[in-house]
Write a protein that holds these residues in place. Sequence first.
Motif, PDB file in Angstrom:
ATOM      1  N   VAL A  98      28.934  33.107  50.908  1.00 47.37           N
ATOM      2  CA  VAL A  98      28.732  33.797  49.625  1.00 47.37           C
ATOM      3  C   VAL A  98      28.375  32.798  48.537  1.00 47.37           C
ATOM      4  O   VAL A  98      27.390  32.972  47.807  1.00 47.37           O
ATOM      5  N   PHE A  99      29.144  31.717  48.425  1.00 42.97           N
ATOM      6  CA  PHE A  99      28.929  30.771  47.336  1.00 42.97           C
ATOM      7  C   PHE A  99      27.605  30.018  47.494  1.00 42.97           C
ATOM      8  O   PHE A  99      26.923  29.740  46.507  1.00 42.97           O
ATOM      9  N   THR A 100      27.246  29.661  48.719  1.00 39.33           N
ATOM     10  CA  THR A 100      25.976  28.961  48.934  1.00 39.33           C
ATOM     11  C   THR A 100      24.802  29.853  48.565  1.00 39.33           C
ATOM     12  O   THR A 100      23.857  29.415  47.897  1.00 39.33           O
ATOM     13  N   THR A 101      24.855  31.113  48.987  1.00 40.64           N
ATOM     14  CA  THR A 101      23.774  32.053  48.667  1.00 40.64           C
ATOM     15  C   THR A 101      23.679  32.276  47.158  1.00 40.64           C
ATOM     16  O   THR A 101      22.588  32.235  46.571  1.00 40.64           O
ATOM     17  N   PHE A 102      24.815  32.499  46.523  1.00 40.34           N
ATOM     18  CA  PHE A 102      24.834  32.695  45.070  1.00 40.34           C
ATOM     19  C   PHE A 102      24.293  31.459  44.346  1.00 40.34           C
ATOM     20  O   PHE A 102      23.597  31.584  43.329  1.00 40.34           O
ATOM     21  N   SER A 103      24.629  30.275  44.843  1.00 40.79           N
ATOM     22  CA  SER A 103      24.202  29.052  44.157  1.00 40.79           C
ATOM     23  C   SER A 103      22.684  28.889  44.191  1.00 40.79           C
ATOM     24  O   SER A 103      22.082  28.412  43.215  1.00 40.79           O
TER      25      SER A 103
END
Length: 561
Positions: A267-272
Motif C-alpha cells: 500500500v505505502f509503496t504504491t501510494f508513494s
Amino acid sequence: MLNPLIRLSKPDSGWWAVLLSAPLLGYGTYYFRGFVQDDAFIYLRVAQVFLEHGNLGYNPGVRVEAFTGFLWQWLCIGILKLHLPPIVTLKIISFILALGTQYFLYKLSLQVLQSGWWAMGITLLLALYPPRVLWFSSGLEMELFLFSVVWASAAFIKAISVNTTQGFYRVSLVLAFAVLSRPEALILLAAVLVALWAEKRTRRLEYVLAILTLPVIVFSGLTVFRYIYFGLPLPNTYYAKAAGGIWLMKKGVYALRDFGYRNFNTVFTTFSLFGWLLLFGEKRRKSEAIFLSTGWSGFVLHYLKSGGDLMAEDRLLLPACPSMLISAGVFAQNMAQWLNQWLTSLSRREYLGWMPYFLTIALYGAAGFHYYNFKWKHELLGYKEVLDALNSCHGQIGRYMNSRALPGDKAVVTDAGMTAWQAPNVYFIDFLGLGDTTTSQIFYRNNFIPWIYTYCFWKEACDKAHKNVLRDMNHYFLKEYPRWVVCNLICKENSKEQKELLNAVNDLPDTIPPSFVQHIIFWSYFSVFNNDSIRIQYKPILFYAYNPTYYLMLVEKRKLP
C-alpha cells in the motif's frame, strides 16, 4: 462547509510527535528487550581490543575495520571505557535517538504536507513500522543512521524554502554527521545535490559548495585515515559483502519483491509512487519531489546491490522508509481532499466530508494491527529470546574456549560476535570476512560470496568463481590450522537430519559425522571437512541447539602423535 483538514491541522509542534511516539517506541523497546543482533558484539569485541591492546581491530595487534558505523564504534569504546552495561546502554541510546528521529520526521512531514494532522499520522506510522522497531532494539547503528538521514532531510527541505546560505551550511553539518554514521550517507548527499541543481536557482553553485564543504572534508579525512591505518580505502565489511556482482543483485531483486509483500509495504509503496507524481506536478514543489524520489531510489539500489542484506527484515531499506511514507502521505492527503470535495458536492451533510478521514484512520489502524500481528508471528521465531540464545550457545562456547586458551591459540568462526566477545584470550579467524581481511579479500578478488551461490544463473562463471574461493579458503585454513572451529549447522524441520542433530546434542559423537558436513553453513562451500584426513583430526567438544533447525558445534583439534 469548513474542510475537516483545516480543523485538524494542529498541533504543529514536533514535541507532540515525541510525546505520542514515546509509548509506542517504549513498548517496542520493552517487547524486544531480549533481541540483540550478533554483530553488535563485533563492535564490543573491537572496543575491547582497542581498550586492552591499543589497536582498532578484531584481534590484538591486527588493524581491521570490522565495523561499518565509525561513530557507533567510538560510542561503544566510550561505553566500555566508562564501565557501563553495554547492551542496556546501547538500547537506551537507540531509544533516545528514535525519539529524535520522530521529532525531525514530524518537522519534515509538516514541511511537505503542510498539515500537522497528516504529519503526525506519518510520524506515528514510522513508530509502528515493524522492521524499524526491531532494528533500533538490535544494538546496531541503524537508528543513529536513520536519525541522521531524517534530520538532514528536514534541514534540506527547510533550507530550500528559506533559501539562505546559512541554511545550506546547516545541511552540510548534518550530512557530515551522517557520513560518520554510515557510508551510505553519500546516497543522501547525492539526492540533495541532484535536487538542488535541478531547480536552477540563481545562487545554486554557492549553495552546492556550502552543502559539499563539511561532508567532503569529513569523508576525505575518514578515507585517508582508513587507508593509512587499515590499508584499505573502504571498510572491510564492504569487501566481505559487496562481491558477487550480478548474482548478488539478483538476490536483491528477490529480497525487494518480498519487501513489497510484507509489513503493509504494498500500500505505502504504491501510494508513494502516485505521491511523487503529484509533487512533480507542482512547480514550486519540484525540489521536494526530486529529493524524496532520488533518495528513495538510491537506498533501494543500494539494497539491490547488497543482495537485500544478510540480515532479516529489510534493515538496509530503513533509510528509504521516511521518504516512502511521506510521499504516500501526499497521495493519501490529496485523495482524501478529492473525496471530501466530491462527497460534499453530492450532499450538504457535513458528516460525509469526514468519511475520507475516517478511512485514512482505518488505514493507520490496519497498519497498527499488522504491526502487532508481526510481533506475534516473530515471537514464535524467537526474536524476543535472541540474547538468551546467543548467551547460552555462542557465549557458552566462547567462555569454554577462553578458559582453556593458551597463547597463540586460534579459532575459526562464522558468527563473529558473541563468541569472540566472550573469549578475549583467543585469536579469531572470521570466515564470514567481517573481521578478517584475508577472507574478505578472497571473496572480493574472486567476485563471489558463498551464500549467493543458489542465485547464480551463469553457471560456468559462477562455478569457476566458487572453485577459486574454495581453493583459496582451503589453503587459508590449512595455513592457520586453528585449534578450534565453531560450526553452524542448519536443517529442515521434522527431517531425518534434524533427528540426527538432536541426537548429537544428547550424545556427542567422537568424530564429525560425514553426514553433518553438508549442513555446516559456509563450510559446505569451503569443503575442508569433506577431506576425511582433516575431518578426523577434529573432535566435537560442545553441541548446542540454538533453535529446532539451527545448531552450533565446537570441534577441537586432536593431539595427534
